[in-house]
Design a protein around this motif. Structure first.
Motif, PDB file in Angstrom:
ATOM      1  N   GLY A  23      41.483  54.965  41.720  1.00 30.65           N
ATOM      2  CA  GLY A  23      40.274  54.160  42.342  1.00 30.65           C
ATOM      3  C   GLY A  23      39.955  53.386  41.232  1.00 30.65           C
ATOM      4  N   ILE A  24      39.720  53.596  40.022  1.00 29.78           N
ATOM      5  CA  ILE A  24      39.099  52.905  38.759  1.00 29.78           C
ATOM      6  C   ILE A  24      40.179  51.956  38.558  1.00 29.78           C
ATOM      7  N   TYR A  25      41.516  51.729  38.630  1.00 23.75           N
ATOM      8  CA  TYR A  25      42.553  50.942  38.369  1.00 23.75           C
ATOM      9  C   TYR A  25      42.354  49.819  39.474  1.00 23.75           C
ATOM     10  N   ILE A  26      42.306  50.219  40.875  1.00 18.94           N
ATOM     11  CA  ILE A  26      42.223  49.226  41.954  1.00 18.94           C
ATOM     12  C   ILE A  26      40.817  48.333  41.898  1.00 18.94           C
ATOM     13  N   ALA A  27      39.710  48.978  41.238  1.00 19.08           N
ATOM     14  CA  ALA A  27      38.449  48.381  41.083  1.00 19.08           C
ATOM     15  C   ALA A  27      38.530  47.348  40.066  1.00 19.08           C
ATOM     16  N   VAL A  28      39.124  47.712  39.214  1.00 28.59           N
ATOM     17  CA  VAL A  28      39.156  46.634  37.927  1.00 28.59           C
ATOM     18  C   VAL A  28      40.016  45.601  38.169  1.00 28.59           C
ATOM     19  N   THR A  29      41.153  45.847  39.105  1.00 24.82           N
ATOM     20  CA  THR A  29      42.240  44.760  39.134  1.00 24.82           C
ATOM     21  C   THR A  29      41.587  43.884  40.405  1.00 24.82           C
ATOM     22  N   LYS A  30      40.736  44.179  41.050  1.00 24.41           N
ATOM     23  CA  LYS A  30      40.057  43.449  42.235  1.00 24.41           C
ATOM     24  C   LYS A  30      38.968  42.762  41.400  1.00 24.41           C
ATOM     25  N   ILE A  31      38.471  43.020  40.424  1.00 26.96           N
ATOM     26  CA  ILE A  31      37.377  42.391  39.794  1.00 26.96           C
ATOM     27  C   ILE A  31      37.884  41.303  38.932  1.00 26.96           C
ATOM     28  N   ILE A  32      39.065  41.678  38.310  1.00 30.17           N
ATOM     29  CA  ILE A  32      39.978  40.492  37.442  1.00 30.17           C
ATOM     30  C   ILE A  32      40.234  39.312  38.464  1.00 30.17           C
ATOM     31  N   GLU A  33      40.880  39.932  39.602  1.00 30.47           N
ATOM     32  CA  GLU A  33      41.364  38.925  40.612  1.00 30.47           C
ATOM     33  C   GLU A  33      40.190  37.843  41.078  1.00 30.47           C
ATOM     34  N   LYS A  34      39.076  38.397  41.270  1.00 33.80           N
ATOM     35  CA  LYS A  34      37.926  37.521  41.484  1.00 33.80           C
ATOM     36  C   LYS A  34      37.531  36.781  40.493  1.00 33.80           C
ATOM     37  N   LYS A  35      37.487  37.512  39.333  1.00 32.04           N
ATOM     38  CA  LYS A  35      37.362  36.128  38.224  1.00 32.04           C
ATOM     39  C   LYS A  35      38.407  35.133  38.102  1.00 32.04           C
ATOM     40  N   LYS A  36      39.444  35.568  38.208  1.00 33.57           N
ATOM     41  CA  LYS A  36      40.588  34.578  38.390  1.00 33.57           C
ATOM     42  C   LYS A  36      40.341  33.532  39.590  1.00 33.57           C
ATOM     43  N   ALA A  37      40.041  33.860  40.732  1.00 29.40           N
ATOM     44  CA  ALA A  37      39.742  33.271  41.806  1.00 29.40           C
ATOM     45  C   ALA A  37      38.817  32.219  41.576  1.00 29.40           C
ATOM     46  N   LYS A  38      37.573  32.905  40.986  1.00 27.36           N
ATOM     47  CA  LYS A  38      36.455  31.916  40.620  1.00 27.36           C
ATOM     48  C   LYS A  38      36.803  30.698  39.802  1.00 27.36           C
ATOM     49  N   ASN A  39      37.695  30.987  38.708  1.00 29.64           N
ATOM     50  CA  ASN A  39      37.968  30.002  37.759  1.00 29.64           C
ATOM     51  C   ASN A  39      38.883  28.956  38.636  1.00 29.64           C
ATOM     52  N   ALA A  40      39.774  29.320  39.249  1.00 28.25           N
ATOM     53  CA  ALA A  40      40.424  28.469  39.982  1.00 28.25           C
ATOM     54  C   ALA A  40      40.037  27.549  40.816  1.00 28.25           C
ATOM     55  N   ASP A  41      38.865  27.965  41.676  1.00 26.20           N
ATOM     56  CA  ASP A  41      37.906  27.093  42.521  1.00 26.20           C
ATOM     57  C   ASP A  41      37.620  26.130  41.714  1.00 26.20           C
ATOM     58  N   ASP A  42      36.930  26.262  40.562  1.00 27.65           N
ATOM     59  CA  ASP A  42      36.404  25.058  39.821  1.00 27.65           C
ATOM     60  C   ASP A  42      37.510  23.896  39.753  1.00 27.65           C
TER      61      ASP A  42
END
Length: 62
Positions: A23-42
């Motif tokens: 559960g912790i692994y999945i949560a951390v990977t989703k947070i990292i993906e959101k941050k990467k997606a946010k940077n890609a949107d710029d």
């Protein structure tokens, strides 16, 4: 029967710990993906300046 209960408790504890780690692994990977997606949107939403184009008409110079 006593040994079976102890083994079942140990197995249940191991399964619970493994589930918590997953559960912790999945949560951390989703947070990292959101941050990467946010940077890609710029980059995707970038609007280039066409101020130096000869046929450019500024909206503020009306």
């Amino acid at each position: 029967m006593d040994k079976v209960k102890k083994i079942a408790k140990i197995v249940a504890i191991i399964v619970a710990v493994a589930a918590a780690i997953a559960g912790i692994y999945i949560a951390v990977t989703k947070i990292i993906e959101k941050k990467k997606a946010k940077n890609a949107d710029d980059r995707e939403n970038f609007v280039s300046c066409s101020c130096f184009d000869a046929d450019f008409i500024s909206e503020t110079a009306a």
